[in-house]
Design a protein around this motif. Structure first.
Motif, PDB file in Angstrom:
ATOM      1  N   VAL A  48       0.819  -1.144  -0.035  1.00  0.00           N
ATOM      2  CA  VAL A  48       0.081   0.194   0.049  1.00  0.00           C
ATOM      3  C   VAL A  48       0.825   1.297   0.035  1.00  0.00           C
ATOM      4  O   VAL A  48       0.594   2.399  -0.385  1.00  0.00           O
ATOM      5  CB  VAL A  48      -0.869  -0.041   1.130  1.00  0.00           C
ATOM      6  CG1 VAL A  48      -0.194   0.245   2.571  1.00  0.00           C
ATOM      7  CG2 VAL A  48      -1.879   1.116   1.037  1.00  0.00           C
ATOM      8  N   ASN A  49       2.231   1.154   0.473  1.00  0.00           N
ATOM      9  CA  ASN A  49       2.992   2.434   0.526  1.00  0.00           C
ATOM     10  C   ASN A  49       3.998   2.638  -0.774  1.00  0.00           C
ATOM     11  O   ASN A  49       4.597   3.645  -0.690  1.00  0.00           O
ATOM     12  CB  ASN A  49       3.890   2.166   1.988  1.00  0.00           C
ATOM     13  CG  ASN A  49       4.959   0.996   1.739  1.00  0.00           C
ATOM     14  OD1 ASN A  49       4.525   0.054   1.370  1.00  0.00           O
ATOM     15  ND2 ASN A  49       6.214   1.359   1.837  1.00  0.00           N
ATOM     16  N   LEU A  50       3.947   1.719  -1.427  1.00  0.00           N
ATOM     17  CA  LEU A  50       4.817   1.609  -2.831  1.00  0.00           C
ATOM     18  C   LEU A  50       3.846   2.474  -3.863  1.00  0.00           C
ATOM     19  O   LEU A  50       2.966   2.612  -3.840  1.00  0.00           O
ATOM     20  CB  LEU A  50       5.182   0.386  -3.205  1.00  0.00           C
ATOM     21  CG  LEU A  50       5.789  -0.583  -1.976  1.00  0.00           C
ATOM     22  CD1 LEU A  50       6.170  -1.938  -2.282  1.00  0.00           C
ATOM     23  CD2 LEU A  50       7.200  -0.077  -1.453  1.00  0.00           C
ATOM     24  N   PRO A  51       5.087   2.932  -4.620  1.00  0.00           N
ATOM     25  CA  PRO A  51       4.352   4.079  -5.741  1.00  0.00           C
ATOM     26  C   PRO A  51       3.507   3.145  -6.701  1.00  0.00           C
ATOM     27  O   PRO A  51       3.834   2.071  -7.105  1.00  0.00           O
ATOM     28  CB  PRO A  51       5.718   4.240  -6.454  1.00  0.00           C
ATOM     29  CG  PRO A  51       6.844   4.100  -5.442  1.00  0.00           C
ATOM     30  CD  PRO A  51       6.476   3.028  -4.678  1.00  0.00           C
ATOM     31  N   GLU A  52       2.564   3.603  -7.243  1.00  0.00           N
ATOM     32  CA  GLU A  52       1.604   3.136  -8.094  1.00  0.00           C
ATOM     33  C   GLU A  52       2.121   2.855  -9.483  1.00  0.00           C
ATOM     34  O   GLU A  52       1.902   1.769  -9.967  1.00  0.00           O
ATOM     35  CB  GLU A  52       0.296   4.247  -8.390  1.00  0.00           C
ATOM     36  CG  GLU A  52      -0.636   4.407  -7.317  1.00  0.00           C
ATOM     37  CD  GLU A  52      -1.772   4.974  -7.752  1.00  0.00           C
ATOM     38  OE1 GLU A  52      -2.817   4.523  -8.027  1.00  0.00           O
ATOM     39  OE2 GLU A  52      -1.670   6.269  -7.525  1.00  0.00           O
ATOM     40  N   ALA A  53       3.097   3.381  -9.597  1.00  0.00           N
ATOM     41  CA  ALA A  53       3.863   3.279 -11.098  1.00  0.00           C
ATOM     42  C   ALA A  53       4.416   1.953 -11.089  1.00  0.00           C
ATOM     43  O   ALA A  53       4.747   1.544 -12.232  1.00  0.00           O
ATOM     44  CB  ALA A  53       5.079   4.457 -11.278  1.00  0.00           C
TER      45      ALA A  53
END
Length: 387
Positions: A48-53
């Motif tokens: 959940v904390n990691l970049p969407e890209a």
């Protein structure tokens, strides 16, 4: 103030994670733990904390700590959430090359790969300036060669790689150690030649095991280095501040779980026709435990918000305080829960006795409460150093 009142989005996330966690009974079986991890990842909780890209949720440590807290409150604390997405994922997302991000962030987010983190050494715990794991360049190939030892590294056996903290220069001193800390971070694959692990026999009943690592001239390609060779402490603390916030979440969740079991027992256990929870000698200590956990959560939320806002200095102070408060609150809640159940608190049936040892993790790791008090004494209060 956003740190005092949760948004509707956060309340919904908390409720969803809680409902999910309730469907997975506590287990210390590694295979069950793996299934829980994969199920949580499939729902987007692990990354959940990691970049969407790169396949993550695009949120922050605020949301990740919320997830871990609720899993812990249901009796399912996932220790590797502190390590894989919070420390390693954060460091790679902030400082990794584009190639490192593409290789590691998507599988860390979807749960198909895990990464461990190795910093502590036999002679370098709280004093990271004594780290002796060295990384030297092979002038002919440009490869890095790592030599050293690490201890109390979680989950190495289930991790695909370990993010190792080493140092890239040494200065001759009487002890043969460097006098100038210049830590660097290296991704070491689990099957790298010369990279050996030994399980440490722990009195800790958990899914994740602890290991001692030996790096005997482990050869790594130049691109195993994460970030800038000269960035030093900046990169290291980019991972350690989230680690403290997440350890606080780990402790708060565990404390809430213990307290919930004690409250259930205190409502139902009847002596002389009266539930024992009606007696202030039982009720007041449980009420104090609840207050301490709530106060620790507030500081944890402050630390997480500061970190997500990019205030590394403010987050460092708050994260240390949150970790301290949560560790103390967790130990007290577990102790009071066991005491409330009496003899039943030590039986396998009620599942609280195992928390007597586990709760100490929140107090001891990743930094002791005494070192946090030292930090607050001289960094926050401006008192002279004692060491």
């Amino acid at each position: 103030m956003t740190t005092l009142i949760e948004s509707e989005e956060h309340k919904s996330l908390r409720a969803a994670v809680s409902a999910f966690a309730q469907t997975h009974p506590h287990t210390t079986n590694p295979e069950d733990g793996k299934r829980l991890w994969q199920a949580a990842a499939k729902l987007g909780y692990i990354g959940v904390n990691l970049p969407e890209a790169y396949g993550g949720g695009g949120a922050g440590i605020t949301e990740l700590s919320l997830v871990l807290e609720e899993l812990g409150a249901a009796g399912n604390p996932l220790l590797m959430m502190i390590v894989s997405p919070a420390i390693c994922g954060t460091v790679i997302a902030r400082f990794g090359t584009e190639e490192q991000k593409r290789e590691w962030l998507p599988p860390l987010a979807d749960g198909t790969r895990l990464m461990a983190f190795g910093i502590t050494e036999p002679d370098a715990g709280s004093n990271s300036h004594r780290i002796t794991t060295t990384a030297r360049r092979d002038a002919a190939t440009g490869d890095w060669i790592l030599t050293g030892r690490k201890v109390f590294v979680s989950g190495v056996d289930i991790a695909d790689a370990t993010l190792i903290v080493g140092r890239t220069e040494t200065v001759s001193t009487k002890e043969g150690r460097t006098g100038n800390l210049k830590p660097c971070l290296f991704i070491v694959p689990r099957d790298a030649p010369g990279f050996e692990r030994r399980a440490i026999d722990m009195e800790l009943n958990a899914v994740e095991r602890q290991f001692e690592l030996t790096l005997d001239d482990v050869r790594l390609p130049a691109d195993a280095l994460v970030g800038d060779e000269d960035a030093g402490l900046l990169q290291l603390f980019a991972g350690l501040n989230p680690e403290r916030v997440m350890t606080a979440a780990f402790g708060i969740g565990m404390g809430r779980y213990a307290l919930s079991r004690a409250l259930e027992y205190a409502r139902e256990r009847t002596v002389w026709k009266t539930p024992i929870g009606a007696h202030q000698a039982i009720a007041h200590p449980l009420a104090r435990a609840h207050i301490d956990l709530e106060l620790a959560r507030l500081m944890m939320q402050k630390a997480a918000h500061l970190y997500d806002a990019g205030d590394d200095v403010g987050a460092g102070e708050a994260a240390n305080m949150a970790k301290y408060a949560a560790g103390e609150a967790c130990v007290k809640a577990v102790d009071q829960a066991v005491h409330t159940l009496g003899g039943n608190g030590l039986t396998r049936e009620f599942g609280l006795a195992r928390l007597i040892t586990a709760s100490r993790v929140a107090r001891i790791a990743p930094v002791s409460r005494e070192m946090i008090l030292n930090y607050v004494s001289h960094q926050t209060l401006g008192l002279p150093k004692s060491y």
